[in-house]
Design a protein around this motif. Structure first.
Motif, PDB file in Angstrom:
ATOM      1  N   VAL A   3       0.857  -1.175   0.000  1.00  0.00           N
ATOM      2  CA  VAL A   3       0.000   0.000   0.000  1.00  0.00           C
ATOM      3  C   VAL A   3       0.897   1.230   0.000  1.00  0.00           C
ATOM      4  O   VAL A   3       1.819   1.335   0.799  1.00  0.00           O
ATOM      5  CB  VAL A   3      -0.916   0.025   1.248  1.00  0.00           C
ATOM      6  CG1 VAL A   3      -1.735   1.299   1.280  1.00  0.00           C
ATOM      7  CG2 VAL A   3      -1.800  -1.195   1.287  1.00  0.00           C
ATOM      8  N   THR A   4       0.629   2.149  -0.897  1.00  0.00           N
ATOM      9  CA  THR A   4       1.383   3.387  -0.976  1.00  0.00           C
ATOM     10  C   THR A   4       0.442   4.552  -0.728  1.00  0.00           C
ATOM     11  O   THR A   4      -0.624   4.637  -1.339  1.00  0.00           O
ATOM     12  CB  THR A   4       2.023   3.541  -2.369  1.00  0.00           C
ATOM     13  OG1 THR A   4       2.838   2.406  -2.620  1.00  0.00           O
ATOM     14  CG2 THR A   4       2.863   4.796  -2.447  1.00  0.00           C
ATOM     15  N   VAL A   5       0.866   5.421   0.195  1.00  0.00           N
ATOM     16  CA  VAL A   5       0.076   6.607   0.510  1.00  0.00           C
ATOM     17  C   VAL A   5       0.947   7.820   0.224  1.00  0.00           C
ATOM     18  O   VAL A   5       2.081   7.900   0.683  1.00  0.00           O
ATOM     19  CB  VAL A   5      -0.360   6.614   1.996  1.00  0.00           C
ATOM     20  CG1 VAL A   5      -1.116   7.882   2.317  1.00  0.00           C
ATOM     21  CG2 VAL A   5      -1.188   5.389   2.308  1.00  0.00           C
ATOM     22  N   GLU A   6       0.430   8.736  -0.541  1.00  0.00           N
ATOM     23  CA  GLU A   6       1.161   9.945  -0.861  1.00  0.00           C
ATOM     24  C   GLU A   6       0.405  11.136  -0.297  1.00  0.00           C
ATOM     25  O   GLU A   6      -0.776  11.334  -0.590  1.00  0.00           O
ATOM     26  CB  GLU A   6       1.300  10.092  -2.380  1.00  0.00           C
ATOM     27  CG  GLU A   6       2.170  11.264  -2.770  1.00  0.00           C
ATOM     28  CD  GLU A   6       2.395  11.331  -4.268  1.00  0.00           C
ATOM     29  OE1 GLU A   6       2.390  12.448  -4.795  1.00  0.00           O
ATOM     30  OE2 GLU A   6       2.543  10.272  -4.892  1.00  0.00           O
ATOM     31  N   LEU A   7       1.088  11.921   0.541  1.00  0.00           N
ATOM     32  CA  LEU A   7       0.482  13.116   1.125  1.00  0.00           C
ATOM     33  C   LEU A   7       1.127  14.343   0.500  1.00  0.00           C
ATOM     34  O   LEU A   7       2.342  14.409   0.372  1.00  0.00           O
ATOM     35  CB  LEU A   7       0.697  13.143   2.630  1.00  0.00           C
ATOM     36  CG  LEU A   7       0.055  12.024   3.442  1.00  0.00           C
ATOM     37  CD1 LEU A   7       0.476  12.125   4.889  1.00  0.00           C
ATOM     38  CD2 LEU A   7      -1.450  12.091   3.310  1.00  0.00           C
ATOM     39  N   ASP A   8       0.306  15.287   0.144  1.00  0.00           N
ATOM     40  CA  ASP A   8       0.802  16.547  -0.391  1.00  0.00           C
ATOM     41  C   ASP A   8       0.500  17.620   0.642  1.00  0.00           C
ATOM     42  O   ASP A   8      -0.631  18.118   0.727  1.00  0.00           O
ATOM     43  CB  ASP A   8       0.123  16.863  -1.730  1.00  0.00           C
ATOM     44  CG  ASP A   8       0.710  18.105  -2.380  1.00  0.00           C
ATOM     45  OD1 ASP A   8       1.846  18.480  -2.036  1.00  0.00           O
ATOM     46  OD2 ASP A   8       0.019  18.691  -3.230  1.00  0.00           O
ATOM     47  N   CYS A   9       1.507  17.928   1.467  1.00  0.00           N
ATOM     48  CA  CYS A   9       1.303  18.933   2.514  1.00  0.00           C
ATOM     49  C   CYS A   9       2.611  19.661   2.787  1.00  0.00           C
ATOM     50  O   CYS A   9       3.690  19.198   2.418  1.00  0.00           O
ATOM     51  CB  CYS A   9       0.769  18.282   3.794  1.00  0.00           C
ATOM     52  SG  CYS A   9       1.865  17.068   4.522  1.00  0.00           S
ATOM     53  N   THR A  10       2.494  20.785   3.441  1.00  0.00           N
ATOM     54  CA  THR A  10       3.668  21.563   3.816  1.00  0.00           C
ATOM     55  C   THR A  10       4.303  20.928   5.054  1.00  0.00           C
ATOM     56  O   THR A  10       3.650  20.145   5.761  1.00  0.00           O
ATOM     57  CB  THR A  10       3.271  23.016   4.138  1.00  0.00           C
ATOM     58  OG1 THR A  10       2.447  23.009   5.307  1.00  0.00           O
ATOM     59  CG2 THR A  10       2.544  23.670   2.979  1.00  0.00           C
ATOM     60  N   PRO A  11       5.546  21.262   5.346  1.00  0.00           N
ATOM     61  CA  PRO A  11       6.164  20.746   6.573  1.00  0.00           C
ATOM     62  C   PRO A  11       5.365  21.126   7.827  1.00  0.00           C
ATOM     63  O   PRO A  11       5.242  20.329   8.755  1.00  0.00           O
ATOM     64  CB  PRO A  11       7.546  21.398   6.581  1.00  0.00           C
ATOM     65  CG  PRO A  11       7.844  21.641   5.140  1.00  0.00           C
ATOM     66  CD  PRO A  11       6.509  21.974   4.515  1.00  0.00           C
ATOM     67  N   GLU A  12       4.799  22.316   7.831  1.00  0.00           N
ATOM     68  CA  GLU A  12       3.983  22.755   8.966  1.00  0.00           C
ATOM     69  C   GLU A  12       2.748  21.874   9.123  1.00  0.00           C
ATOM     70  O   GLU A  12       2.382  21.457  10.228  1.00  0.00           O
ATOM     71  CB  GLU A  12       3.572  24.219   8.786  1.00  0.00           C
ATOM     72  CG  GLU A  12       2.662  24.766   9.865  1.00  0.00           C
ATOM     73  CD  GLU A  12       3.316  24.824  11.234  1.00  0.00           C
ATOM     74  OE1 GLU A  12       2.569  24.864  12.233  1.00  0.00           O
ATOM     75  OE2 GLU A  12       4.551  24.827  11.333  1.00  0.00           O
ATOM     76  N   GLU A  13       2.086  21.568   8.026  1.00  0.00           N
ATOM     77  CA  GLU A  13       0.906  20.696   8.078  1.00  0.00           C
ATOM     78  C   GLU A  13       1.286  19.285   8.523  1.00  0.00           C
ATOM     79  O   GLU A  13       0.567  18.662   9.309  1.00  0.00           O
ATOM     80  CB  GLU A  13       0.230  20.648   6.706  1.00  0.00           C
ATOM     81  CG  GLU A  13      -0.424  21.958   6.299  1.00  0.00           C
ATOM     82  CD  GLU A  13      -0.840  21.984   4.836  1.00  0.00           C
ATOM     83  OE1 GLU A  13      -1.765  22.765   4.526  1.00  0.00           O
ATOM     84  OE2 GLU A  13      -0.262  21.240   4.020  1.00  0.00           O
ATOM     85  N   ALA A  14       2.424  18.791   8.068  1.00  0.00           N
ATOM     86  CA  ALA A  14       2.882  17.458   8.474  1.00  0.00           C
ATOM     87  C   ALA A  14       3.189  17.431   9.964  1.00  0.00           C
ATOM     88  O   ALA A  14       2.859  16.472  10.666  1.00  0.00           O
ATOM     89  CB  ALA A  14       4.112  17.069   7.669  1.00  0.00           C
ATOM     90  N   ARG A  15       3.827  18.496  10.478  1.00  0.00           N
ATOM     91  CA  ARG A  15       4.137  18.585  11.904  1.00  0.00           C
ATOM     92  C   ARG A  15       2.868  18.521  12.734  1.00  0.00           C
ATOM     93  O   ARG A  15       2.780  17.779  13.709  1.00  0.00           O
ATOM     94  CB  ARG A  15       4.901  19.880  12.215  1.00  0.00           C
ATOM     95  CG  ARG A  15       5.260  20.021  13.699  1.00  0.00           C
ATOM     96  CD  ARG A  15       5.695  21.423  14.051  1.00  0.00           C
ATOM     97  NE  ARG A  15       4.693  22.440  13.818  1.00  0.00           N
ATOM     98  CZ  ARG A  15       3.610  22.644  14.581  1.00  0.00           C
ATOM     99  NH1 ARG A  15       3.373  21.879  15.603  1.00  0.00           N
ATOM    100  NH2 ARG A  15       2.764  23.605  14.298  1.00  0.00           N
ATOM    101  N   ARG A  16       1.863  19.293  12.337  1.00  0.00           N
ATOM    102  CA  ARG A  16       0.584  19.294  13.064  1.00  0.00           C
ATOM    103  C   ARG A  16      -0.095  17.939  12.984  1.00  0.00           C
ATOM    104  O   ARG A  16      -0.649  17.443  13.959  1.00  0.00           O
ATOM    105  CB  ARG A  16      -0.351  20.351  12.496  1.00  0.00           C
ATOM    106  CG  ARG A  16      -0.005  21.746  12.949  1.00  0.00           C
ATOM    107  CD  ARG A  16      -1.120  22.704  12.559  1.00  0.00           C
ATOM    108  NE  ARG A  16      -0.542  24.006  12.283  1.00  0.00           N
ATOM    109  CZ  ARG A  16      -1.006  24.875  11.433  1.00  0.00           C
ATOM    110  NH1 ARG A  16      -2.082  24.601  10.721  1.00  0.00           N
ATOM    111  NH2 ARG A  16      -0.432  26.034  11.267  1.00  0.00           N
ATOM    112  N   MET A  17      -0.078  17.310  11.807  1.00  0.00           N
ATOM    113  CA  MET A  17      -0.737  16.032  11.609  1.00  0.00           C
ATOM    114  C   MET A  17      -0.119  14.958  12.513  1.00  0.00           C
ATOM    115  O   MET A  17      -0.822  14.111  13.056  1.00  0.00           O
ATOM    116  CB  MET A  17      -0.620  15.609  10.140  1.00  0.00           C
ATOM    117  CG  MET A  17      -1.394  14.368   9.800  1.00  0.00           C
ATOM    118  SD  MET A  17      -1.354  13.869   8.058  1.00  0.00           S
ATOM    119  CE  MET A  17      -0.287  15.000   7.234  1.00  0.00           C
ATOM    120  N   MET A  18       1.206  15.018  12.699  1.00  0.00           N
ATOM    121  CA  MET A  18       1.876  14.029  13.539  1.00  0.00           C
ATOM    122  C   MET A  18       1.849  14.398  15.013  1.00  0.00           C
ATOM    123  O   MET A  18       2.316  13.641  15.851  1.00  0.00           O
ATOM    124  CB  MET A  18       3.319  13.845  13.062  1.00  0.00           C
ATOM    125  CG  MET A  18       3.379  13.171  11.709  1.00  0.00           C
ATOM    126  SD  MET A  18       5.037  12.683  11.206  1.00  0.00           S
ATOM    127  CE  MET A  18       5.860  14.237  11.031  1.00  0.00           C
TER     128      MET A  18
END
Length: 89
Positions: A3-18
């Motif tokens: 399974v491959t998941v590709e996220l298109d987000c900014t580093p700031e959005e990734a930080r918040r998501m994690m």
């Protein structure tokens, strides 16, 4: 199954998501204070003393980190050498 998941987000959005903390202000303060100190350093001895303070285990820590990086960079070539040596035995 793959399974491959590709996220298109900014580093700031990734930080918040994690759920990671925002350390932007802390980093800005740290860089500002470090810059002030380095501009005020008038001798090599002051810079060496500062390096010993901020580096874990002082100069030994810096050497260990350098050797770690060197090992990581050359690790793949040493693995190939050991594999070729084993084949000859």
């Amino acid at each position: 199954m793959k399974v491959t998941v590709e996220l298109d987000c900014t580093p700031e959005e990734a930080r918040r998501m994690m759920g990671l903390p925002d350390v932007g202000k802390l980093n800005e303060t740290y860089v500002k204070e470090l810059s002030k100190f380095l501009q005020g350093a008038s001798s090599v001895e002051q810079l060496q003393n500062f390096t010993k303070i901020i580096a874990p285990m002082g100069e030994a820590g810096i050497k260990m980190f350098s050797s770690f990086l060197g090992g990581a960079m050359g690790g793949s070539s040493s693995a190939k050498k050991s594999t070729s040596t084993k084949k000859k035995d």
